[in-house]
Motif scaffolding. Sequence first.
Motif, PDB file in Angstrom:
ATOM      1  N   GLY A 288     -27.679  94.254  32.642  1.00  0.00           N
ATOM      2  CA  GLY A 288     -28.926  93.499  32.526  1.00  0.00           C
ATOM      3  C   GLY A 288     -29.689  93.853  31.269  1.00  0.00           C
ATOM      4  O   GLY A 288     -30.241  92.974  30.588  1.00  0.00           O
ATOM      5  N   VAL A 289     -29.741  95.130  30.925  1.00  0.00           N
ATOM      6  CA  VAL A 289     -30.434  95.562  29.707  1.00  0.00           C
ATOM      7  C   VAL A 289     -29.738  95.003  28.474  1.00  0.00           C
ATOM      8  O   VAL A 289     -30.380  94.503  27.540  1.00  0.00           O
ATOM      9  CB  VAL A 289     -30.509  97.101  29.652  1.00  0.00           C
ATOM     10  CG1 VAL A 289     -31.042  97.566  28.304  1.00  0.00           C
ATOM     11  CG2 VAL A 289     -31.383  97.631  30.768  1.00  0.00           C
ATOM     12  N   THR A 290     -28.410  95.059  28.465  1.00  0.00           N
ATOM     13  CA  THR A 290     -27.659  94.534  27.318  1.00  0.00           C
ATOM     14  C   THR A 290     -27.902  93.042  27.130  1.00  0.00           C
ATOM     15  O   THR A 290     -28.155  92.567  26.002  1.00  0.00           O
ATOM     16  CB  THR A 290     -26.155  94.795  27.511  1.00  0.00           C
ATOM     17  OG1 THR A 290     -25.929  96.200  27.630  1.00  0.00           O
ATOM     18  CG2 THR A 290     -25.357  94.238  26.350  1.00  0.00           C
ATOM     19  N   LYS A 291     -27.841  92.282  28.215  1.00  0.00           N
ATOM     20  CA  LYS A 291     -28.069  90.843  28.115  1.00  0.00           C
ATOM     21  C   LYS A 291     -29.494  90.533  27.658  1.00  0.00           C
ATOM     22  O   LYS A 291     -29.714  89.664  26.808  1.00  0.00           O
ATOM     23  CB  LYS A 291     -27.801  90.173  29.460  1.00  0.00           C
ATOM     24  CG  LYS A 291     -27.923  88.649  29.423  1.00  0.00           C
ATOM     25  CD  LYS A 291     -27.591  88.044  30.776  1.00  0.00           C
ATOM     26  CE  LYS A 291     -27.585  86.513  30.700  1.00  0.00           C
ATOM     27  NZ  LYS A 291     -28.852  85.964  30.182  1.00  0.00           N
ATOM     28  N   HIS A 292     -30.468  91.230  28.204  1.00  0.00           N
ATOM     29  CA  HIS A 292     -31.861  90.974  27.834  1.00  0.00           C
ATOM     30  C   HIS A 292     -32.095  91.269  26.347  1.00  0.00           C
ATOM     31  O   HIS A 292     -32.713  90.458  25.638  1.00  0.00           O
ATOM     32  CB  HIS A 292     -32.784  91.840  28.695  1.00  0.00           C
ATOM     33  CG  HIS A 292     -34.233  91.527  28.502  1.00  0.00           C
ATOM     34  ND1 HIS A 292     -34.936  90.674  29.326  1.00  0.00           N
ATOM     35  CD2 HIS A 292     -35.125  91.940  27.566  1.00  0.00           C
ATOM     36  CE1 HIS A 292     -36.185  90.583  28.901  1.00  0.00           C
ATOM     37  NE2 HIS A 292     -36.324  91.360  27.838  1.00  0.00           N
ATOM     38  N   LEU A 293     -31.608  92.392  25.876  1.00  0.00           N
ATOM     39  CA  LEU A 293     -31.808  92.753  24.470  1.00  0.00           C
ATOM     40  C   LEU A 293     -31.054  91.804  23.538  1.00  0.00           C
ATOM     41  O   LEU A 293     -31.544  91.456  22.463  1.00  0.00           O
ATOM     42  CB  LEU A 293     -31.356  94.193  24.235  1.00  0.00           C
ATOM     43  CG  LEU A 293     -32.176  95.275  24.966  1.00  0.00           C
ATOM     44  CD1 LEU A 293     -31.591  96.652  24.678  1.00  0.00           C
ATOM     45  CD2 LEU A 293     -33.646  95.214  24.557  1.00  0.00           C
ATOM     46  N   THR A 294     -29.860  91.378  23.960  1.00  0.00           N
ATOM     47  CA  THR A 294     -29.100  90.431  23.136  1.00  0.00           C
ATOM     48  C   THR A 294     -29.811  89.082  23.060  1.00  0.00           C
ATOM     49  O   THR A 294     -29.935  88.488  21.975  1.00  0.00           O
ATOM     50  CB  THR A 294     -27.686  90.248  23.717  1.00  0.00           C
ATOM     51  OG1 THR A 294     -27.015  91.515  23.741  1.00  0.00           O
ATOM     52  CG2 THR A 294     -26.880  89.266  22.878  1.00  0.00           C
ATOM     53  N   ASP A 295     -30.274  88.585  24.205  1.00  0.00           N
ATOM     54  CA  ASP A 295     -31.013  87.319  24.203  1.00  0.00           C
ATOM     55  C   ASP A 295     -32.293  87.417  23.380  1.00  0.00           C
ATOM     56  O   ASP A 295     -32.664  86.472  22.658  1.00  0.00           O
ATOM     57  CB  ASP A 295     -31.347  86.912  25.641  1.00  0.00           C
ATOM     58  CG  ASP A 295     -30.114  86.562  26.449  1.00  0.00           C
ATOM     59  OD1 ASP A 295     -29.058  86.324  25.828  1.00  0.00           O
ATOM     60  OD2 ASP A 295     -30.194  86.547  27.689  1.00  0.00           O
ATOM     61  N   GLU A 306     -26.291  97.170  18.873  1.00  0.00           N
ATOM     62  CA  GLU A 306     -24.997  97.579  19.414  1.00  0.00           C
ATOM     63  C   GLU A 306     -25.169  98.103  20.841  1.00  0.00           C
ATOM     64  O   GLU A 306     -26.158  98.776  21.165  1.00  0.00           O
ATOM     65  CB  GLU A 306     -24.382  98.655  18.538  1.00  0.00           C
ATOM     66  CG  GLU A 306     -24.025  98.175  17.131  1.00  0.00           C
ATOM     67  CD  GLU A 306     -23.361  99.273  16.322  1.00  0.00           C
ATOM     68  OE1 GLU A 306     -23.209 100.400  16.869  1.00  0.00           O
ATOM     69  OE2 GLU A 306     -23.002  99.004  15.166  1.00  0.00           O
ATOM     70  N   THR A 307     -24.160  97.823  21.673  1.00  0.00           N
ATOM     71  CA  THR A 307     -24.182  98.302  23.054  1.00  0.00           C
ATOM     72  C   THR A 307     -23.663  99.732  23.091  1.00  0.00           C
ATOM     73  O   THR A 307     -22.540 100.002  22.640  1.00  0.00           O
ATOM     74  CB  THR A 307     -23.318  97.407  23.950  1.00  0.00           C
ATOM     75  OG1 THR A 307     -23.787  96.053  23.862  1.00  0.00           O
ATOM     76  CG2 THR A 307     -23.382  97.879  25.393  1.00  0.00           C
ATOM     77  N   VAL A 414     -34.133 102.543  21.173  1.00  0.00           N
ATOM     78  CA  VAL A 414     -33.039 102.421  20.202  1.00  0.00           C
ATOM     79  C   VAL A 414     -32.956 100.990  19.668  1.00  0.00           C
ATOM     80  O   VAL A 414     -32.783 100.749  18.460  1.00  0.00           O
ATOM     81  CB  VAL A 414     -31.706 102.853  20.837  1.00  0.00           C
ATOM     82  CG1 VAL A 414     -30.541 102.560  19.902  1.00  0.00           C
ATOM     83  CG2 VAL A 414     -31.743 104.343  21.186  1.00  0.00           C
ATOM     84  N   ALA A 415     -33.074 100.008  20.581  1.00  0.00           N
ATOM     85  CA  ALA A 415     -33.028  98.603  20.158  1.00  0.00           C
ATOM     86  C   ALA A 415     -34.210  98.266  19.251  1.00  0.00           C
ATOM     87  O   ALA A 415     -34.060  97.532  18.266  1.00  0.00           O
ATOM     88  CB  ALA A 415     -33.036  97.697  21.390  1.00  0.00           C
TER      89      ALA A 415
END
Length: 483
Positions: A288-295, A306-307, A414-415
Amino acid sequence: MTDVEHVSDPVGQVDALVAAVDPGLSSPGVDNRDVVLVTGPWLAGSTGLIAALRERLPEHQFVEADEVKAADAPAAVVFVVSAVAPIAESDCALIDLAAQHTDLVIGAVSKIDVHRNWRDVLAEDRTRLAAHAERYRDVSWVGVAAAPDLGESNVDDLVELLRTRLADVDTKRRNRLRAWESRLHTVMSRYDKDGAGGDRKARVTALRERREEVLRERRVSKSERTIALRSQIQQAKVQLAYFARNRCTSVRSELQEDASSMTRRRLRDFEGYVGTRVVEVVDEVEAGVTKHLTDMATELGLTPPETPAPSEPPAFAPPPLKSRRLETRLMMVLGAGFGLGVALGVSRLFAGLAPGLTIAGLVAGGVIGLVLTVWVVSMRGLLNDRVTLDRWVGVVIGLLQGFLEERVATRVVVAEAALTADVARRDEAEAEAATAAVTEIDAELREHAVATARAAALRDRRLPPLQKALDIVRAELDTRQGQ
């Protein structure tokens, strides 16, 4: 200047007069044509008048406006207007265009056969044309009826006037003077316009506006991107932290419900099941965190961060289910007392019902008491295990929630650092592009400034002799006109 010299070459004499002021002025740049231009507004009757004049004056050539080029200088201009109404400002502009290189202009009011008030219209035409330009104050006006409905055409006055004026020895000289006046005025206007930068003002204004727009877009783009990133990061912190807490709350409820209905058979597998669910929750939150930050990065037009490598779930101690010896002994004593009481009650019941079954009642009471003792002890242990597991689940999920909140906060930080660096790179690239665009605009503005300065210097150098030549030409026109 003698009359013989004047008659021999009036055009050359005028050119010499102007060249004496400025040797660079050798010709007004027009082509003298021995034709009479007949023109006027639409439906004024110029076509019929040309036909009549060609019939009456075959020795002269009469042409319409489409037969004359811009650089042609007709010998005379006959401007035809209708007797329906006085001339308008647009008609005056048409006369200026037709007679810009010709001094001999004759006004003709047509269709006088059907308009009785044509003389009033003629007088008004003379007044309006004289008010439009000083050069037209002595223009001759006549009434004509080139193609009347009844009778013959009435162009006698115009024919006589044309014969007289075209035969005048001074007509060519005045026409040449008028051509020079037009030429000098045009050249001076061009020098004035170039010196003032009139033809460059629109471009210079557009360049300055473009320069301001580039700088404004640069400032706005930088501010908007920074504000948008800050806002999205703050929202991500709140939303992802809530998402992690919500998942932990959901799993806690699920596991506590399982613990409340736990059986002896499932007791040994419960710890492994909890560990599996913890890993699943960690994976869900990470995804969920990866998808939210990517979007979020995609929406901002930035490169998604980067993940990181998958994180290990938090370690937790097993449930404390084996340290209940004293409690078990106590429960056995209490259970034995409970079972003994049940056994005595059952034996008395048998003895009261059938005195011969006293021994059987003692045996049955003992068995029932023993069974109840074992069941009470077992159920009490199971209930205690359920309470222990419930508490243990709360502890495990508490550890999980703390771990996930820390993980979410770390990944968002980090993001944020990665996206901020990306924004800085994009801002730098846009700044370089804006600087290049501004530099290019400034260079063109400097070119226009230099060109305008050169044109102004050329204007200051050329206008005095041109003005002197124009004054001489106008003096000649006024002198000859007053004679």
